[in-house]
Motif scaffolding. Structure first.
Motif, mmCIF file in Angstrom:
data_model
loop_
_atom_site.group_PDB
_atom_site.id
_atom_site.type_symbol
_atom_site.label_atom_id
_atom_site.label_comp_id
_atom_site.label_asym_id
_atom_site.label_seq_id
_atom_site.Cartn_x
_atom_site.Cartn_y
_atom_site.Cartn_z
ATOM 1 N N ARG A 163 0.847 -1.194 0.000
ATOM 2 C CA ARG A 163 0.000 0.000 0.000
ATOM 3 C C ARG A 163 0.880 1.241 0.000
ATOM 4 N N PRO A 164 0.418 2.330 -0.615
ATOM 5 C CA PRO A 164 1.129 3.605 -0.412
ATOM 6 C C PRO A 164 0.831 4.130 0.987
ATOM 7 N N ALA A 165 1.840 4.597 1.685
ATOM 8 C CA ALA A 165 1.649 5.108 3.057
ATOM 9 C C ALA A 165 1.256 6.571 2.988
ATOM 10 N N ALA A 215 4.339 -4.840 2.846
ATOM 11 C CA ALA A 215 5.313 -3.737 2.903
ATOM 12 C C ALA A 215 4.747 -2.487 2.249
ATOM 13 N N PRO A 216 5.233 -1.308 2.651
ATOM 14 C CA PRO A 216 4.837 -0.067 1.971
ATOM 15 C C PRO A 216 5.288 -0.100 0.519
ATOM 16 N N LEU A 217 4.590 0.622 -0.326
ATOM 17 C CA LEU A 217 4.885 0.628 -1.759
ATOM 18 C C LEU A 217 6.321 1.055 -2.050
ATOM 19 N N ALA A 218 6.846 1.969 -1.257
ATOM 20 C CA ALA A 218 8.208 2.460 -1.491
ATOM 21 C C ALA A 218 9.232 1.325 -1.464
ATOM 22 N N TYR A 219 8.927 0.244 -0.733
ATOM 23 C CA TYR A 219 9.854 -0.876 -0.610
ATOM 24 C C TYR A 219 9.903 -1.727 -1.883
ATOM 25 N N MET A 220 9.011 -1.481 -2.832
ATOM 26 C CA MET A 220 8.975 -2.260 -4.068
ATOM 27 C C MET A 220 9.985 -1.774 -5.095
ATOM 28 N N ARG A 221 10.487 -0.583 -4.924
ATOM 29 C CA ARG A 221 11.394 0.014 -5.914
ATOM 30 C C ARG A 221 12.648 -0.847 -6.085
ATOM 31 N N GLY A 222 13.038 -1.067 -7.332
ATOM 32 C CA GLY A 222 14.268 -1.789 -7.634
ATOM 33 C C GLY A 222 14.142 -3.297 -7.626
#
Length: 323
Positions: A163-165, A215-222
């Protein structure tokens, strides 16, 4: 045994529905098999799922009858019963009787409306499915159910929920606690769905083994996510850049479901929603499905459906004014 409660806005309506000496109430109970009570300003319906659905439909039709005619007779009650029974049977036939899974508490999970059935069918057929609709329509819950079904069938090896936080008027940096403690409230609804579908012990075991990741969406990067069932929830609060980042994480053997409600965007004013942009530019691409759920697919408290319809009416009127 199922129970639902329907608020009574007007006591006169309730008295007309019950009838003189509860004549109407008894007719409804005999015809549908539901137990119908009026307590504390609420109608309480108890019975098997179909009995409750038929009873609820009868009440809704009788409330509309009273609104139009100002009176309810036994003739109208019998008409409402016949119409409700036919309507419920028709909707059940359209929705189908497929049981997706049975929860640890013994609850059988299945699509309950034609819209939900179309949504489940889309998840089965397409690599990427967008589900857009209001609260209570089962967008996230059914996605979690399908993820668990596929995990049990060994069609995927892990489930990833993100999810986006983002929340209205709040920023993570100003919240107390560690980063994990700050983002946990935003992810809590995902835990709740898993607990209901898998049970607490199974969920915790899968989380510990990293078979399920939240996990928050930011953790998906890379990352490149292969052999996974990935759910992006509350996608209306992504930016276009975040949505593009998420969609390009999809690896071989993976399936993605993106859920959101474009009427409840909490992004800063002037910031376009990634879900809205994706709907505009990805529609028509083979392998991507867009499913639109409505207030008719709402499975929460009956009052939620009335609230959604009220907002939809106002939004439709505002849209006409702008034209």
């Amino acid at each position: 045994m199922e129970e639902i409660r329907i608020p009574v806005e007007d006591q006169r309506v309730a008295m007309e529905i019950l009838g003189r000496f509860d004549e109407h109430l008894k007719a409804i109970e005999r015809a549908t098999g539901v137990q119908l009570l009026l307590r504390g300003g609420e109608f309480i319906l108890r019975g098997e799922p179909r009995q409750v659905r038929e009873g609820k439909e009868v009440l809704q039709r009788l409330r509309e009858t009273y609104r139009v005619q100002g009176v309810i007779t036994l003739h109208e009650v019998n008409q409402a019963i016949r119409a409700a029974k036919g309507s419920v049977r028709e909707r059940e036939a359209e929705a189908g009787d497929e049981i997706l899974l049975t929860t640890p508490r013994g609850k059988q999970v299945r699509p309950k409306t034609p819209g939900q059935k179309n949504y489940v069918d889309a998840i089965k057929r397409y690599d990427i499915t967008f589900a857009i609709g209001p609260a209570g329509t089962g967008k996230t819950y059914l996605a979690v159910v399908m993820a668990v079904v596929w995990l049990r069938q060994r069609r995927i090896s892990r489930i990833i929920l993100t999810r986006p936080a983002v929340e209205a008027g709040e920023r993570l940096g100003f919240l107390p606690g560690s980063l994990e403690e700050k983002v946990d409230p935003y992810l809590r609804p995902l835990y709740d769905s898993l607990y209901d579908v898998l049970g607490v012990e199974n969920t915790e075991r899968y989380l510990e083994k990293r078979i399920i990741e939240i996990a928050p969406l930011a953790y998906m990067r890379g990352r490149t996510l292969e052999d996974a069932f990935i759910i992006l929830d509350e996608a209306q609060n992504t930016t276009p850049e975040q949505m593009k980042m998420f969609l390009t994480r999809l690896g071989f053997g993976s399936r993605a479901v993106i859920t959101g409600d474009i009427t409840q965007i909490d992004l800063p004013r002037g910031q376009e929603s990634g879900l809205v942009v994706a709907q505009r530019i990805l529609h028509g691409i083979e392998g991507i499905a867009f499913q639109f759920l409505t207030g008719e697919d709402t499975i929460r408290h009956p009052l939620v459906m009335e609230i959604i319809r009220a907002y939809e009416r106002v939004e439709a009127e505002e849209a006409k004014t702008k034209e």
